[in-house]
Design a protein around this motif. Structure first.
Motif, PDB file in Angstrom:
ATOM      1  N   SER A 289       0.845  -1.191   0.000  1.00 49.65           N
ATOM      2  CA  SER A 289       0.000   0.000   0.000  1.00 49.65           C
ATOM      3  C   SER A 289       0.884   1.245   0.000  1.00 49.65           C
ATOM      4  CB  SER A 289      -0.935   0.009   1.208  1.00 49.65           C
ATOM      5  OG  SER A 289      -0.196   0.007   2.412  1.00 49.65           O
ATOM      6  N   PHE A 290       0.349   2.320  -0.583  1.00 46.48           N
ATOM      7  CA  PHE A 290       1.113   3.556  -0.681  1.00 46.48           C
ATOM      8  C   PHE A 290       0.189   4.731  -0.396  1.00 46.48           C
ATOM      9  CE2 PHE A 290      -0.509   4.157  -5.001  1.00 46.48           C
ATOM     10  CZ  PHE A 290      -0.690   2.846  -5.437  1.00 46.48           C
ATOM     11  N   THR A 291       0.769   5.823   0.071  1.00 49.11           N
ATOM     12  CA  THR A 291      -0.046   6.915   0.598  1.00 49.11           C
ATOM     13  C   THR A 291      -0.406   7.967  -0.444  1.00 49.11           C
ATOM     14  OG1 THR A 291       1.999   7.997   1.327  1.00 49.11           O
ATOM     15  CG2 THR A 291       0.819   6.655   2.960  1.00 49.11           C
ATOM     16  N   ASP A 292       0.405   8.125  -1.467  1.00 45.40           N
ATOM     17  CA  ASP A 292       0.163   9.157  -2.482  1.00 45.40           C
ATOM     18  C   ASP A 292      -0.159   8.466  -3.804  1.00 45.40           C
ATOM     19  OD1 ASP A 292       2.069  12.077  -3.643  1.00 45.40           O
ATOM     20  OD2 ASP A 292       0.138  11.253  -4.253  1.00 45.40           O
TER      21      ASP A 292
ATOM     22  N   LEU B 130      -3.085  -3.414  -9.591  1.00 48.63           N
ATOM     23  CA  LEU B 130      -2.892  -2.055  -9.085  1.00 48.63           C
ATOM     24  C   LEU B 130      -4.240  -1.352  -8.999  1.00 48.63           C
ATOM     25  CD1 LEU B 130      -1.084   0.398  -8.314  1.00 48.63           C
ATOM     26  CD2 LEU B 130      -0.968   0.923 -10.765  1.00 48.63           C
ATOM     27  N   ASP B 131      -4.542  -0.806  -7.823  1.00 50.38           N
ATOM     28  CA  ASP B 131      -5.691   0.059  -7.632  1.00 50.38           C
ATOM     29  C   ASP B 131      -5.141   1.388  -7.146  1.00 50.38           C
ATOM     30  OD1 ASP B 131      -8.906  -0.227  -5.911  1.00 50.38           O
ATOM     31  OD2 ASP B 131      -7.913   1.462  -6.864  1.00 50.38           O
ATOM     32  N   LYS B 132      -4.893   2.254  -8.101  1.00 50.96           N
ATOM     33  CA  LYS B 132      -4.195   3.496  -7.768  1.00 50.96           C
ATOM     34  C   LYS B 132      -5.019   4.380  -6.837  1.00 50.96           C
ATOM     35  CE  LYS B 132      -3.466   6.772 -10.784  1.00 50.96           C
ATOM     36  NZ  LYS B 132      -2.975   7.672 -11.850  1.00 50.96           N
ATOM     37  N   SER B 133      -6.317   4.418  -7.059  1.00 47.41           N
ATOM     38  CA  SER B 133      -7.160   5.322  -6.270  1.00 47.41           C
ATOM     39  C   SER B 133      -7.164   4.957  -4.793  1.00 47.41           C
ATOM     40  CB  SER B 133      -8.582   5.339  -6.822  1.00 47.41           C
ATOM     41  OG  SER B 133      -9.144   4.045  -6.751  1.00 47.41           O
ATOM     42  N   SER B 134      -7.061   3.676  -4.520  1.00 48.12           N
ATOM     43  CA  SER B 134      -7.050   3.263  -3.114  1.00 48.12           C
ATOM     44  C   SER B 134      -5.639   3.067  -2.586  1.00 48.12           C
ATOM     45  CB  SER B 134      -7.842   1.971  -2.926  1.00 48.12           C
ATOM     46  OG  SER B 134      -7.191   0.890  -3.554  1.00 48.12           O
ATOM     47  N   GLY B 135      -4.647   3.235  -3.432  1.00 45.48           N
ATOM     48  CA  GLY B 135      -3.257   3.117  -2.993  1.00 45.48           C
ATOM     49  C   GLY B 135      -2.853   1.697  -2.655  1.00 45.48           C
ATOM     50  N   ARG B 136      -3.284   0.745  -3.487  1.00 43.66           N
ATOM     51  CA  ARG B 136      -2.968  -0.650  -3.173  1.00 43.66           C
ATOM     52  C   ARG B 136      -2.504  -1.413  -4.404  1.00 43.66           C
ATOM     53  NH1 ARG B 136      -5.493  -2.151   1.780  1.00 43.66           N
ATOM     54  NH2 ARG B 136      -6.998  -0.598   2.454  1.00 43.66           N
ATOM     55  N   SER B 137      -1.624  -2.371  -4.129  1.00 43.79           N
ATOM     56  CA  SER B 137      -1.216  -3.325  -5.145  1.00 43.79           C
ATOM     57  C   SER B 137      -1.085  -4.687  -4.488  1.00 43.79           C
ATOM     58  CB  SER B 137       0.123  -2.929  -5.774  1.00 43.79           C
ATOM     59  OG  SER B 137       0.576  -3.909  -6.684  1.00 43.79           O
TER      60      SER B 137
END
Lengths: 114, 113
Positions: free
Chosen positions: A24-27, A66-73
């Motif tokens: 998970s990522f914050t930005d 990858l789900d960029k909007s939720s910050g997850r892979s």
């Protein structure tokens, strides 16, 4: 500043099982996300790269989403083998004026038991 | 095969004795990176070169410096290594521009006596 978290920190599974590693990522303003494998005392081997416009990438028994909007892979490994034992790192790439900036998670240490 | 090569694979130096680690690439990439990785930690970016432009991370100690004499080579110099500098040092390259992947060398394991 971008922060990348990987869960779990360690995972042990019997051979043949399917498994999922999380990142998970914050930005969410990223160019891409890259999954790497690192064997003990070695450098990083690139497994899969997902561009920000993509939802998933597949290579053999590996599938990364990858789900960029939720910050997850997630990295899905099918039919795990003892040779898959290694540390798996994800890194997100963000823009910088001076070249791309990469932020790494601390990795998931995977052990596949024969 | 085009690749990123780090030499040596293992380096032992004495406390306070300057040491240089080497990285070369045949990929002709604009950008070269140096990371420090300690046991069970994420790689930590020390600095990177965008062509000849040097970009230092804010928290990289002054003890660490770098040189890039040409596109193919990049060096990491540690002026006065301390025990806390023992780590794996990773070199990586990428093309400039958004979305380009990084390519890593096998790393140099630095030990301090």
């Amino acid at each position: 500043k971008q922060e990348v978290t990987q869960i779990p920190a360690a995972l042990s599974v019997p051979e043949g099982e399917n498994l999922v590693l999380n990142c998970s990522f914050t930005d969410s303003a990223i160019y891409n996300l890259q999954w790497f494998r690192q064997d003990p005392g070695k450098g990083l081997t690139s497994l899969l790269l997902i561009q920000s416009s993509q939802r998933e990438q597949t290579s053999g028994r590996l599938n990364a989403s990858l789900d960029k909007s939720s910050g997850r892979s997630t990295l899905y490994i099918a039919a795990s083998q003892p040779g898959d034992s290694a540390t798996y790192l994800c890194a997100v790439c963000s823009a910088a004026n001076t070249g791309n900036q990469f932020y790494f998670g601390t990795g998931t240490s995977l052990t596949v038991i024969p | 095969d085009a690749m990123v090569i780090q030499n040596p694979r293992y380096q032992v130096t004495q406390f306070g004795k300057p040491v240089t680690l080497s990285c070369s690439q045949t990929l002709n990439h604009n950008v070269m990176y140096w990371y420090q990785q300690k046991s069970s930690q994420a790689p930590k970016l020390l600095f990177h070169y965008y062509d000849k432009d040097f970009n230092n991370e804010a928290d990289t100690p002054d003890n660490f410096q770098s040189r890039r004499p040409n596109t193919s080579f990049c060096f990491l110099d540690i002026r006065s290594p301390g025990l806390g500098d023992a780590a794996m040092y990773l070199c990586a390259t990428s093309r400039a521009g958004g979305g380009q992947p990084q390519h890593f060398g096998d790393g140099t394991r630095l030990s301090i006596l």
